[in-house]
Motif scaffolding. Structure first.
Motif, mmCIF file in Angstrom:
data_model
loop_
_atom_site.group_PDB
_atom_site.id
_atom_site.type_symbol
_atom_site.label_atom_id
_atom_site.label_comp_id
_atom_site.label_asym_id
_atom_site.label_seq_id
_atom_site.Cartn_x
_atom_site.Cartn_y
_atom_site.Cartn_z
ATOM 1 N N LEU A 1 -12.632 -14.303 45.793
ATOM 2 C CA LEU A 1 -13.583 -13.746 44.833
ATOM 3 C C LEU A 1 -14.583 -14.828 44.470
ATOM 4 C CD1 LEU A 1 -13.090 -11.363 41.952
ATOM 5 C CD2 LEU A 1 -14.050 -13.590 41.388
ATOM 6 N N VAL B 1 -18.621 -15.804 42.651
ATOM 7 C CA VAL B 1 -19.788 -15.455 41.847
ATOM 8 C C VAL B 1 -20.992 -16.113 42.507
ATOM 9 C CG1 VAL B 1 -20.900 -15.715 39.600
ATOM 10 C CG2 VAL B 1 -18.447 -15.230 39.722
ATOM 11 N N VAL C 1 -20.834 -10.669 41.276
ATOM 12 C CA VAL C 1 -19.491 -11.050 41.688
ATOM 13 C C VAL C 1 -19.146 -10.224 42.916
ATOM 14 C CG1 VAL C 1 -18.457 -9.399 40.056
ATOM 15 C CG2 VAL C 1 -17.062 -11.233 41.018
ATOM 16 N N ALA C 2 -18.570 -10.880 43.916
ATOM 17 C CA ALA C 2 -18.302 -10.211 45.191
ATOM 18 C C ALA C 2 -17.043 -10.796 45.813
ATOM 19 C CB ALA C 2 -19.493 -10.382 46.136
ATOM 20 N N GLU C 3 -16.649 -10.207 46.936
ATOM 21 C CA GLU C 3 -15.493 -10.684 47.682
ATOM 22 C C GLU C 3 -15.935 -11.108 49.076
ATOM 23 O OE1 GLU C 3 -11.711 -8.518 49.684
ATOM 24 O OE2 GLU C 3 -11.762 -8.392 47.486
ATOM 25 N N THR D 1 -19.462 -5.732 47.819
ATOM 26 C CA THR D 1 -19.287 -5.353 46.411
ATOM 27 C C THR D 1 -18.891 -3.881 46.327
ATOM 28 O OG1 THR D 1 -21.630 -4.774 46.157
ATOM 29 C CG2 THR D 1 -21.014 -7.038 45.639
ATOM 30 N N SER E 1 -16.036 -2.468 45.586
ATOM 31 C CA SER E 1 -15.190 -2.115 44.450
ATOM 32 C C SER E 1 -16.034 -2.092 43.178
ATOM 33 C CB SER E 1 -14.067 -3.142 44.292
ATOM 34 O OG SER E 1 -13.435 -3.004 43.042
ATOM 35 N N SER F 1 -15.162 -3.188 40.480
ATOM 36 C CA SER F 1 -14.925 -4.438 39.766
ATOM 37 C C SER F 1 -15.983 -5.481 40.130
ATOM 38 C CB SER F 1 -13.539 -4.998 40.098
ATOM 39 O OG SER F 1 -12.520 -4.122 39.680
ATOM 40 N N TYR F 2 -16.669 -5.255 41.262
ATOM 41 C CA TYR F 2 -17.684 -6.186 41.729
ATOM 42 C C TYR F 2 -19.070 -5.632 41.420
ATOM 43 C CZ TYR F 2 -13.609 -7.590 44.496
ATOM 44 O OH TYR F 2 -12.350 -7.957 44.889
ATOM 45 N N GLY G 1 -14.784 -17.566 39.629
ATOM 46 C CA GLY G 1 -15.135 -17.578 41.041
ATOM 47 C C GLY G 1 -14.510 -18.775 41.733
#
Length: 287
Positions: A73, A75, A132-134, A148, A150, A152-153, A188
């Motif tokens: 995860l 930022v 925010v991403a994965e 992104t 989800s 949550s992202y 992050g």
């Protein structure tokens, strides 16, 4: 040379060292990155954390760029809008890429991206936006690809960015932390921490509740004075802990916040040298 593993490799492998310090015997261990051999001893060549994998000794430098892994995860900040993709500063050796196909779009998460979506890319993310991403994958040149998808992202609002050395961010079960003071944290793994106003769980629930206008809005919500003060307090605590190379976890941050509430004076007083020393002494005593 007698080696005491318990002294050399402290709990969770977090043991700070510095250039020139003897770590162990070269006859019993192999040297890795951040070390060299001299007089049959493994010596640290950089300041950082000693790590051991079986018989291999390495030193992970404190001041270094983030080395991403799939599933991390992160930022980041949008640096450029390109055809069907965004470039993202992820505190790594090169900018990351967020593809248009890797974000949530209006009208359904899984639908095909069409030409009209590409024309509206700046309405989703533009230069300077934080998100925010994965980490999804890597391209052939090592560039990390983000997503992104989800709820949550996505775009970040209502808060403040804090930058710390990536080495201080520990891998946790969840990097989304809610403090009892009404402040949310996103740790992050790339060393970028987002400190923001608390978001209620029901505001994130359900893919069918996706509201593109709210998710991609550039306008902050109204933030009351007490929440602003709490955000400032948490930000100062993170800066104090990072300046003293204390690894940041949910437990450490909760202990630091509880300690700060017991102190007299203004939030800015937390940045004073004596206050920082007292905070670190308290954290280390509990650890």
């Amino acid at each position: 040379m007698d080696v005491d593993d318990e002294d050399l490799f402290e709990t969770d492998g977090m043991n700070l060292t510095w250039p020139g310090k003897s770590l162990t015997s070269a006859q019993e261990y192999m040297r890795g990155h951040g070390t060299y051999v001299d007089n049959e001893e493994v010596i640290a060549s950089v300041s950082g954390i000693v790590e051991r994998v079986n018989k291999l000794i390495t030193v992970r430098a404190v001041r270094t760029r983030y080395n991403p892994e799939v599933g991390d995860l992160v930022v980041g900040r949008i640096t450029e809008v390109q055809p069907r993709r965004w470039k993202v500063d992820g505190n790594s050796r090169q900018d990351a890429v967020l593809m248009l196909s890797s974000v949530n779009l209006p009208g359904g998460v899984q639908r095909r991206k069409v030409e009209s979506d590409e024309l509206q890319m700046r309405s989703f993310f533009e230069e300077g936006d934080l998100l925010v991403a994965e980490v999804q994958a890597f391209f052939g040149d090592g560039t990390m690809s983000l997503h992104t998808r989800s709820l949550s992202y996505g775009k970040l609002r209502n808060g403040q960015l804090v930058t710390v050395p990536p080495i201080l961010i520990r891998r946790l079960k969840s990097h989304f932390i809610s403090l009892p003071c009404g402040v949310d944290l996103i740790l992050g793994l790339n060393g970028y921490i987002w400190v923001s106003k608390h978001i209620k769980e029901n505001e994130r629930e359900g893919e069918e509740a996706f509201d593109a206008e709210a998710v991609y809005s550039n306008r902050n919500d109204v933030i009351d004075d007490s929440t602003r003060l709490a955000i400032s307090r948490v930000t100062n605590l993170i800066n104090v802990l990072a300046s003293r190379s204390i690894p940041l976890t949910d437990t450490v941050l909760l202990d630091a916040y509880d300690w700060s509430l017991e102190q007299e004076g203004d939030v800015k007083d937390l940045l004073q040298e004596d206050a920082g020393d007292a905070l670190v002494a308290t954290i280390l005593a509990k650890g």
